[in-house]
Design a protein around this motif. Structure first.
Motif, PDB file in Angstrom:
ATOM      1  N   VAL A   1       0.822  -1.207   0.000  1.00  0.00           N
ATOM      2  CA  VAL A   1       0.000   0.000   0.000  1.00  0.00           C
ATOM      3  C   VAL A   1       0.861   1.265   0.000  1.00  0.00           C
ATOM      4  O   VAL A   1       1.045   1.918  -1.025  1.00  0.00           O
ATOM      5  CB  VAL A   1      -0.972   0.011   1.204  1.00  0.00           C
ATOM      6  CG1 VAL A   1      -1.910   1.200   1.129  1.00  0.00           C
ATOM      7  CG2 VAL A   1      -1.781  -1.277   1.248  1.00  0.00           C
TER       8      VAL A   1
ATOM      9  N   ALA B   1       3.953   2.795  -2.450  1.00  0.00           N
ATOM     10  CA  ALA B   1       3.641   3.229  -3.812  1.00  0.00           C
ATOM     11  C   ALA B   1       3.470   4.735  -3.928  1.00  0.00           C
ATOM     12  O   ALA B   1       3.604   5.294  -5.011  1.00  0.00           O
ATOM     13  CB  ALA B   1       2.365   2.530  -4.287  1.00  0.00           C
ATOM     14  N   SER B   2       3.178   5.413  -2.808  1.00  0.00           N
ATOM     15  CA  SER B   2       2.868   6.844  -2.889  1.00  0.00           C
ATOM     16  C   SER B   2       4.075   7.752  -2.683  1.00  0.00           C
ATOM     17  O   SER B   2       3.949   8.964  -2.767  1.00  0.00           O
ATOM     18  CB  SER B   2       1.801   7.199  -1.851  1.00  0.00           C
ATOM     19  OG  SER B   2       0.612   6.493  -2.111  1.00  0.00           O
TER      20      SER B   2
ATOM     21  N   VAL C   1      -2.868   0.785  -6.981  1.00  0.00           N
ATOM     22  CA  VAL C   1      -1.907   1.893  -6.921  1.00  0.00           C
ATOM     23  C   VAL C   1      -0.485   1.349  -7.005  1.00  0.00           C
ATOM     24  O   VAL C   1       0.366   1.868  -7.734  1.00  0.00           O
ATOM     25  CB  VAL C   1      -2.113   2.731  -5.639  1.00  0.00           C
ATOM     26  CG1 VAL C   1      -1.090   3.854  -5.561  1.00  0.00           C
ATOM     27  CG2 VAL C   1      -3.526   3.304  -5.612  1.00  0.00           C
TER      28      VAL C   1
ATOM     29  N   ARG D   1       0.135  -0.420 -10.581  1.00  0.00           N
ATOM     30  CA  ARG D   1       0.165   0.539 -11.678  1.00  0.00           C
ATOM     31  C   ARG D   1       1.539   1.193 -11.766  1.00  0.00           C
ATOM     32  O   ARG D   1       1.983   1.637 -12.819  1.00  0.00           O
ATOM     33  CB  ARG D   1      -0.903   1.615 -11.455  1.00  0.00           C
ATOM     34  CG  ARG D   1      -1.249   2.396 -12.701  1.00  0.00           C
ATOM     35  CD  ARG D   1      -2.461   3.261 -12.460  1.00  0.00           C
ATOM     36  NE  ARG D   1      -2.143   4.504 -11.794  1.00  0.00           N
ATOM     37  CZ  ARG D   1      -1.784   5.615 -12.430  1.00  0.00           C
ATOM     38  NH1 ARG D   1      -1.692   5.629 -13.726  1.00  0.00           N
ATOM     39  NH2 ARG D   1      -1.520   6.716 -11.760  1.00  0.00           N
TER      40      ARG D   1
ATOM     41  N   HIS E   1      -0.133  16.656 -15.733  1.00  0.00           N
ATOM     42  CA  HIS E   1      -0.084  17.522 -14.568  1.00  0.00           C
ATOM     43  C   HIS E   1       1.214  17.301 -13.804  1.00  0.00           C
ATOM     44  O   HIS E   1       1.252  16.575 -12.838  1.00  0.00           O
ATOM     45  CB  HIS E   1      -1.297  17.323 -13.656  1.00  0.00           C
ATOM     46  CG  HIS E   1      -1.664  15.906 -13.422  1.00  0.00           C
ATOM     47  ND1 HIS E   1      -2.699  15.299 -14.050  1.00  0.00           N
ATOM     48  CD2 HIS E   1      -1.100  14.964 -12.653  1.00  0.00           C
ATOM     49  CE1 HIS E   1      -2.779  14.058 -13.669  1.00  0.00           C
ATOM     50  NE2 HIS E   1      -1.811  13.816 -12.819  1.00  0.00           N
TER      51      HIS E   1
ATOM     52  N   PRO F   1      -8.437   8.729  -6.551  1.00  0.00           N
ATOM     53  CA  PRO F   1      -8.422   7.384  -5.962  1.00  0.00           C
ATOM     54  C   PRO F   1      -7.096   6.658  -6.228  1.00  0.00           C
ATOM     55  O   PRO F   1      -6.696   5.798  -5.449  1.00  0.00           O
ATOM     56  CB  PRO F   1      -9.570   6.662  -6.673  1.00  0.00           C
ATOM     57  CG  PRO F   1     -10.442   7.740  -7.233  1.00  0.00           C
ATOM     58  CD  PRO F   1      -9.555   8.906  -7.493  1.00  0.00           C
ATOM     59  N   LEU F   2      -6.414   7.022  -7.315  1.00  0.00           N
ATOM     60  CA  LEU F   2      -5.172   6.322  -7.662  1.00  0.00           C
ATOM     61  C   LEU F   2      -3.944   6.906  -6.968  1.00  0.00           C
ATOM     62  O   LEU F   2      -2.832   6.462  -7.192  1.00  0.00           O
ATOM     63  CB  LEU F   2      -4.958   6.353  -9.176  1.00  0.00           C
ATOM     64  CG  LEU F   2      -5.912   5.468  -9.988  1.00  0.00           C
ATOM     65  CD1 LEU F   2      -5.792   5.771 -11.475  1.00  0.00           C
ATOM     66  CD2 LEU F   2      -5.626   3.994  -9.730  1.00  0.00           C
ATOM     67  N   ALA F   3      -4.125   7.917  -6.138  1.00  0.00           N
ATOM     68  CA  ALA F   3      -2.985   8.510  -5.444  1.00  0.00           C
ATOM     69  C   ALA F   3      -2.537   7.642  -4.271  1.00  0.00           C
ATOM     70  O   ALA F   3      -1.437   7.804  -3.755  1.00  0.00           O
ATOM     71  CB  ALA F   3      -3.339   9.906  -4.949  1.00  0.00           C
ATOM     72  N   GLY F   4      -3.389   6.739  -3.831  1.00  0.00           N
ATOM     73  CA  GLY F   4      -3.007   5.872  -2.721  1.00  0.00           C
ATOM     74  C   GLY F   4      -3.135   6.545  -1.362  1.00  0.00           C
ATOM     75  O   GLY F   4      -2.496   6.129  -0.407  1.00  0.00           O
TER      76      GLY F   4
ATOM     77  N   ASP G   1      -5.296  10.503 -10.403  1.00  0.00           N
ATOM     78  CA  ASP G   1      -4.123  10.149  -9.588  1.00  0.00           C
ATOM     79  C   ASP G   1      -3.516  11.394  -8.935  1.00  0.00           C
ATOM     80  O   ASP G   1      -2.370  11.389  -8.504  1.00  0.00           O
ATOM     81  CB  ASP G   1      -3.071   9.399 -10.408  1.00  0.00           C
ATOM     82  CG  ASP G   1      -2.548  10.212 -11.584  1.00  0.00           C
ATOM     83  OD1 ASP G   1      -3.123  11.280 -11.872  1.00  0.00           O
ATOM     84  OD2 ASP G   1      -1.567   9.781 -12.207  1.00  0.00           O
TER      85      ASP G   1
END
Lengths: 269, 133
Positions: free
Chosen positions: A147, A150-151, A177, A180, A264, B46-49, B114
């Motif tokens: 989890v 990944a961020s 997440v 991907r 972005h 939602p894809l930002a985690g 994301d």
């Protein structure tokens, strides 16, 4: 970070940039990545790697899917070909770093305490404890967790995500997440497929494609040395690609981030 | 629970925004404490985690004692949109099925969904410290 040219604007947030100011308050439009500070540090780490010609790989998976075993086998094979170094991230113990050192490879252990992921600052601090002279390949073994890691950008060039066949072939659908973000997905412990009747490697790959991820999928067993040649060939290819980029003064970011940048950019302009 | 780390990063960023704003509005730097954030608007796809609800519960811990401890945290809706590289269509998608809604191809790019963005901050001066004008 870009505050001026408007490249942070997406079709989704454009209207907010021009939202009227609420009465009695002053609205300041920011449009910055929430993790801007981490991302700045990550960019700094990446520059550091590029200056030294190092390829940095972020190795991610759930706990126990064989990250360290993969590294042990990989380093045994490649350590005479390339100078390697490893950063290990765990909540506690030096065990993994000791396993890497036993292979004659430099390793630094980050003990995160209770933190569930590595961030760019932790990696930066670790780099100051290491001798990076002549290092070609730096592998950062993230905290076992599908989890949080990944961020957080660490400054790596590539994300490699492991999925062991004992975990279930729908993991990419459950943890989108993470998967991907993978530049390569390794299906590990494939020697156990013979005794498992509920893991279909093709399904795992199909779930990855459903995330619009074209990353190569390699099936291997580090312990039984099955399918490792494709992994080594991929690593050699990536090391050569990094050398070519460094010679041209270019860099690369993990795939999804460079893709997203077109729409972005939140860190680089 | 990496949302606490994200909340701390958010607080740091908003502090910087307040500093910057105060510096451009007050010649006297010592009065910058008078500015505080009343509304913080973030956009999290939602894809930002990052889970907005968890960030919302972590935020008061990170913001305690700061110039945004009374600020409202507002989340902008960020639906997942993908653009198909094969047929060019832009469609909505589910987070674990980022395929084209028109032709079904998986060669798509995420156009939005994301994001992990601090979009805007609304600032006000605390009444007791506002100079009469």
């Amino acid at each position: 970070m870009c505050d001026t040219c408007g490249c942070n604007l997406t079709p989704g947030n454009k209207h907010l940039a021009f939202k009227p100011v609420a009465k009695g308050a002053t609205a300041v439009s920011v449009l910055k990545g929430l993790l801007a500070k981490n991302d700045d540090q990550a960019a700094h780490n990446r520059e550091h790697f590029d200056r030294r010609g190092i390829l940095a790989i972020n190795l991610m998976s759930s706990p126990g899917s064989g990250k360290t075993a993969l590294l042990e086998a990989t380093l045994t094979t490649l350590k005479n070909e390339f100078t390697c170094a490893v950063i290990e991230g765990d909540l506690e113990t030096e065990n993994d770093a000791e396993r890497i050192r036993a292979k004659g490879v430099q390793a630094h252990q980050i003990v995160t305490g209770t933190a569930c992921h590595l961030d760019a600052h932790l990696v930066h601090d670790a780099l100051h404890h290491m001798n990076l002279d002549g290092v070609d390949l730096l592998v950062i073994e993230n905290v076992g967790n599908l989890v949080c890691p990944a961020s957080f950008d660490l400054g790596q060039h590539l994300n490699v995500t492991l999925l062991s066949v004992t975990e279930g072939d729908d993991k990419p659908a459950k943890y989108p997440v993470m998967f991907r973000a993978a530049d390569a997905m390794l299906l590990t412990k494939t020697d156990l497929l013979a005794v498992l009747d509920d893991f279909d490697p093709d399904k795992a790959e199909a779930h990855l494609r459903n995330l619009a991820n074209p990353a190569p999928v390699m099936r291997l067993s580090a312990r039984k040395e099955l399918g490792m040649d494709a992994w080594y060939a991929w690593l050699r290819e990536q090391l050569a690609a990094q050398r070519a980029r460094v010679a041209l003064g270019q860099s690369r970011r993990p795939a999804i981030q460079s893709d997203g940048q077109k729409y972005h950019s939140t860190t680089v302009c | 629970m990496h949302e606490l780390a994200v909340a701390q990063a958010l607080v740091e960023q908003v502090e910087a925004v307040i500093d910057q704003h105060a510096a451009s509005h007050d010649q006297d730097a010592s009065s910058s404490d008078a500015w505080q954030a009343s509304l913080i608007r973030v956009r999290i796809g939602p894809l930002a985690g990052v889970v907005p609800e968890l960030l919302a519960s972590a935020f008061p811990l990170a913001a305690a004692g700061s110039r945004m401890e009374h600020a409202e945290l507002e989340f902008a809706h960020a639906p997942i949109q993908v653009r198909c590289q094969t047929c060019g269509a832009e469609t909505e998608a589910a987070m674990n099925r980022l395929i084209c809604g028109a032709c079904g191809d998986w060669h798509t790019q995420v156009v939005s969904g994301d994001e992990l963005l601090l979009e805007s901050v609304e600032l006000e001066t605390s009444p007791s410290l506002t100079p009469e004008s």
